[in-house]
Design a protein around this motif. Structure first.
Motif, PDB file in Angstrom:
ATOM      1  N   PHE A   1      -7.483  -2.005  -5.157  1.00  0.00           N
ATOM      2  CA  PHE A   1      -6.678  -3.100  -6.015  1.00  0.00           C
ATOM      3  C   PHE A   1      -6.806  -4.151  -4.892  1.00  0.00           C
ATOM      4  O   PHE A   1      -7.239  -5.314  -5.187  1.00  0.00           O
ATOM      5  CB  PHE A   1      -5.425  -2.939  -6.496  1.00  0.00           C
TER       6      PHE A   1
ATOM      7  N   TRP B   1      -4.310  -0.101 -15.117  1.00  0.00           N
ATOM      8  CA  TRP B   1      -5.525   0.543 -15.334  1.00  0.00           C
ATOM      9  C   TRP B   1      -5.415   2.100 -15.058  1.00  0.00           C
ATOM     10  O   TRP B   1      -4.201   2.573 -14.567  1.00  0.00           O
ATOM     11  CB  TRP B   1      -6.674   0.287 -14.514  1.00  0.00           C
TER      12      TRP B   1
ATOM     13  N   VAL C   1      -2.103   7.310  -6.086  1.00  0.00           N
ATOM     14  CA  VAL C   1      -1.659   5.669  -6.532  1.00  0.00           C
ATOM     15  C   VAL C   1      -1.915   4.866  -5.301  1.00  0.00           C
ATOM     16  O   VAL C   1      -2.208   3.869  -5.286  1.00  0.00           O
ATOM     17  CB  VAL C   1      -0.071   6.025  -6.712  1.00  0.00           C
TER      18      VAL C   1
ATOM     19  N   THR D   1     -14.169   0.346 -15.169  1.00  0.00           N
ATOM     20  CA  THR D   1     -12.672   0.695 -15.279  1.00  0.00           C
ATOM     21  C   THR D   1     -12.268  -0.520 -16.254  1.00  0.00           C
ATOM     22  O   THR D   1     -12.539  -1.556 -16.108  1.00  0.00           O
ATOM     23  CB  THR D   1     -12.023   0.737 -14.011  1.00  0.00           C
TER      24      THR D   1
ATOM     25  N   ARG E   1      -4.574   5.146  -3.212  1.00  0.00           N
ATOM     26  CA  ARG E   1      -5.815   4.826  -3.289  1.00  0.00           C
ATOM     27  C   ARG E   1      -6.202   3.688  -4.290  1.00  0.00           C
ATOM     28  O   ARG E   1      -6.822   2.639  -4.174  1.00  0.00           O
ATOM     29  CB  ARG E   1      -6.712   5.964  -3.574  1.00  0.00           C
ATOM     30  N   ALA E   2      -5.380   3.820  -5.538  1.00  0.00           N
ATOM     31  CA  ALA E   2      -5.519   2.707  -6.054  1.00  0.00           C
ATOM     32  C   ALA E   2      -5.162   1.323  -5.735  1.00  0.00           C
ATOM     33  O   ALA E   2      -5.499   0.422  -5.973  1.00  0.00           O
ATOM     34  CB  ALA E   2      -4.677   3.195  -7.612  1.00  0.00           C
TER      35      ALA E   2
ATOM     36  N   ILE F   1      -6.108   5.794 -13.614  1.00  0.00           N
ATOM     37  CA  ILE F   1      -6.807   6.436 -12.235  1.00  0.00           C
ATOM     38  C   ILE F   1      -6.837   8.089 -12.494  1.00  0.00           C
ATOM     39  O   ILE F   1      -5.978   8.394 -13.417  1.00  0.00           O
ATOM     40  CB  ILE F   1      -5.985   6.102 -11.209  1.00  0.00           C
TER      41      ILE F   1
END
Lengths: 215, 208
Positions: B186, B91, B179, B74, B181-182, B93
């Motif tokens: 992170f 980033w 979001v 990514t 999950r992001a 997603i």
């Protein structure tokens, strides 16, 4: 053929959409707004100009047996050139129109003009034919895009016409609205054609042919 | 039908000639448009980064770096302040479970693992129903400052903190979960990501 007749045919009597019902895929797919319709029409017009020009230029050198593959190469090249150019200089619109730009290759009206007109006529006439046919297609795209944008969003070319209280008729932005709006436009075109035919007929009636044969 | 060899040669010659000219024309066009296309892509990305990242002092495109996030390489875009401290990372997603296929988004998360902003890049959701995820500012602003601890990452219908749209629940649900999950990945990778961002920037700074 008279150049006036070529223009009349391309724009109206032989219009790609109104009379031949060709090019339905981009017509129904991208016309959610008048602006989208305009740029799709412009891209098609440019491809048509290029392909008609080159095809009429080389019409005496391409053997009949291989003319179709040769025309396809010519058309595909112009589509790719337009695709790359739009990606470079009209990036936002290119993102919106997406796959429909490469799909101009399979718009049969373009191969149709190459085969039916440009391969048999002079360069000048072919250019006029391309301009007229392309403008006719563009006209249809803008007409459908305008109707859908106006009813669906209350806007025209992005300008808010009906104010904030206009209840957006969402269906006209969705695919079914494209079919319904197109049906009404085609019906309108047919009524217009019938009306003008009737007028031409009634204008001809007071002077029947000398032989007096029933028509 | 009999075709003599002279005819065949003529056909081959015509096709080869057409193909050659077409190839040359396309090659020329590609050369001509390569740089502008890259510029246009970069400009579009910069606009997007400007929308999600906090006010920053660096060129987020230039300082971007690749990091493998749960087996997927990514690209990360860092935002540094004037002192060179890392502020946030952005980033791209994907929400695979939109109403009409994948929804591509960009998120920016700050160093406290709080979401800065989220924007949708590409989607095929129903116009007028699901596409509020693109331009419904009130809905988009609800994402600012949210983190994993104090937020219920669900639409209100499912007992969460985010509005669904009238006639469209699946679309915002997919976005909200993506979001979340992001933020989870992170947090798992936060230390390594911050380290990498700083070292990459030092590398770029030293080459200039």
């Amino acid at each position: 053929m008279q150049q006036k007749e070529i223009i009349n045919n391309g724009l109206w009597h032989n219009n790609v959409v109104f009379s031949q019902l060709l090019g339905m895929c981009p017509l129904l797919g991208v016309t959610t707004s008048a602006e989208n319709g305009f740029w799709m029409g412009a891209a098609t017009l440019l491809v048509l100009l290029g392909s008609n020009f080159v095809v009429s230029l080389v019409r005496d050198w391409i053997p009949k047996n291989v003319r179709i593959p040769a025309y396809i190469i010519i058309i595909a090249s112009f589509v790719t050139i337009i695709d790359l150019s739009m990606n470079a200089w009209l990036h936002d619109m290119h993102m919106i129109l997406g796959l429909f730009i490469p799909l101009i290759v399979v718009n049969c009206s373009i191969l149709g003009r190459a085969e039916a007109f440009a391969s048999k006529n002079s360069v000048m006439d072919s250019l006029i034919d391309a301009l007229a046919t392309g403008a006719g297609f563009m006209l249809a795209l803008i007409a459908l895009g305008s109707v859908r944008e106006l009813l669906g969003k209350g806007e025209l070319f992005g300008f808010d016409l009906f104010g904030a209280n206009y209840p957006d008729v969402l269906m006209f932005i969705l695919p079914p609205g494209a079919f319904i709006a197109l049906a009404f436009i085609l019906a309108g075109v047919n009524i217009l054609n019938q009306y003008s035919k009737k007028r031409a007929d009634s204008a001809a009636q007071p002077n029947p042919s000398p032989q007096g044969q029933p028509s | 039908m009999e075709i003599d060899s002279k005819e065949v040669r003529k056909m081959i010659f015509a096709l080869v000639a057409v193909a050659t000219v077409a190839t040359l024309a396309l090659g020329f066009t590609e050369q001509l448009t390569r740089a502008p296309i890259q510029e246009a892509r970069k400009a579009a990305m910069l606009t997007l980064l400007g929308q999600v990242l906090p006010i920053h002092d660096n060129d987020a495109m230039q300082d971007s770096f690749d990091y493998t996030l749960s087996d997927k390489p990514t690209r990360f875009y860092p935002a540094f302040n004037q002192k060179g401290e890392l502020q946030a990372l952005a980033w791209q997603i994907v929400a695979p479970d939109g109403y009409a296929g994948k929804i591509h988004m960009i998120v920016a998360v700050d160093v406290f693992a709080k979401l800065v902003a989220m924007r949708v890049i590409e989607h095929r959701e129903t116009p007028g129903l699901g596409d509020g995820i693109v331009d419904d500012q009130v809905w988009l602003n609800a994402f600012a400052g949210k983190d994993l601890v104090s937020t219920h990452w669900n639409v209100k219908k499912d007992g969460g903190d985010f509005d669904q749209f009238t006639g469209a629940t699946i679309t915002p649900r997919a976005v909200v979960h993506a979001v979340q999950r992001a933020l989870v990945v992170f947090q798992k990778n936060q230390k390594a990501l911050q380290k990498k961002a700083l070292s990459e920037q030092a590398k770029i700074a030293s080459t200039q």
